[in-house]
Design a protein around this motif. Structure first.
Motif, PDB file in Angstrom:
ATOM      1  N   ASP A  42      35.341  42.728  29.085  1.00 56.41           N
ATOM      2  CA  ASP A  42      34.856  41.307  28.793  1.00 56.41           C
ATOM      3  C   ASP A  42      33.384  41.815  28.463  1.00 56.41           C
ATOM      4  OD1 ASP A  42      37.334  40.198  27.642  1.00 56.41           O
ATOM      5  OD2 ASP A  42      37.389  39.521  29.779  1.00 56.41           O
ATOM      6  N   GLU A  43      33.613  42.703  29.205  1.00 58.54           N
ATOM      7  CA  GLU A  43      31.518  42.663  30.398  1.00 58.54           C
ATOM      8  C   GLU A  43      30.784  43.601  28.030  1.00 58.54           C
ATOM      9  OE1 GLU A  43      31.097  45.030  33.448  1.00 58.54           O
ATOM     10  OE2 GLU A  43      31.955  43.754  34.327  1.00 58.54           O
TER      11      GLU A  43
ATOM     12  N   SER B 283      30.556  40.942  26.465  1.00 59.64           N
ATOM     13  CA  SER B 283      29.455  40.205  26.164  1.00 59.64           C
ATOM     14  C   SER B 283      28.102  40.188  26.453  1.00 59.64           C
ATOM     15  CB  SER B 283      29.910  39.267  27.651  1.00 59.64           C
ATOM     16  OG  SER B 283      30.660  38.587  28.272  1.00 59.64           O
TER      17      SER B 283
ATOM     18  N   GLU C  29      26.954  40.250  22.983  1.00 62.70           N
ATOM     19  CA  GLU C  29      26.551  39.276  22.522  1.00 62.70           C
ATOM     20  C   GLU C  29      25.272  38.962  23.346  1.00 62.70           C
ATOM     21  OE1 GLU C  29      26.949  35.531  20.336  1.00 62.70           O
ATOM     22  OE2 GLU C  29      27.882  37.268  19.918  1.00 62.70           O
TER      23      GLU C  29
END
Length: 122
Positions: free
Chosen positions: A97-98, A101, A104
């Motif tokens: 997930d990091e 992120s 992005e």
């Protein structure tokens, strides 16, 4: 439970015949006969056997305890290993997930830079 074998007396009988003397001259003075009875009754062995039985039961109980303890240790190790695996899996998902992120954020920063909206130091 009947009496143990240690409570019943044992009777042995023996009979021996032969010649005894010097040289190889056989006569009636060298002939002998020997007979006897032997009674064997272990009166004081009963407590020894009771103690051996009691010790055997204690040994069996000890082995049962060791088996239970080993089973508990293996169960605990299996649970710990499962928990460690699940924690590592969750950490991997968190890092994933990091990374998403960060990608992005990099994409947005690159887009702002291309559009000239990024901060410039002069």
């Amino acid at each position: 439970m009947g009496p143990g074998p240690y409570l019943i007396p044992r009777l042995n009988a023996f009979y021996d015949i032969g010649f005894q003397g010097f040289g190889f001259h056989f006569n009636n003075t060298q002939f002998y006969q020997f007979a006897g009875l032997q009674l064997n009754w272990t009166l004081f062995k009963a407590n020894d056997n009771k103690y051996k039985i009691r010790q055997s039961r204690i040994d069996i109980a000890s082995l049962d305890d060791q088996y239970r303890e080993l089973t508990q240790q293996l169960t605990l190790q299996a649970q710990t290993t499962t928990n460690n695996y699940n924690s590592a899996r969750e950490a991997l998902h968190s890092l994933s997930d990091e990374v998403i992120s960060a990608r992005e954020a990099y994409r947005l920063a690159e887009k702002r830079f291309r559009e000239g909206l990024g901060s410039r130091s002069n």
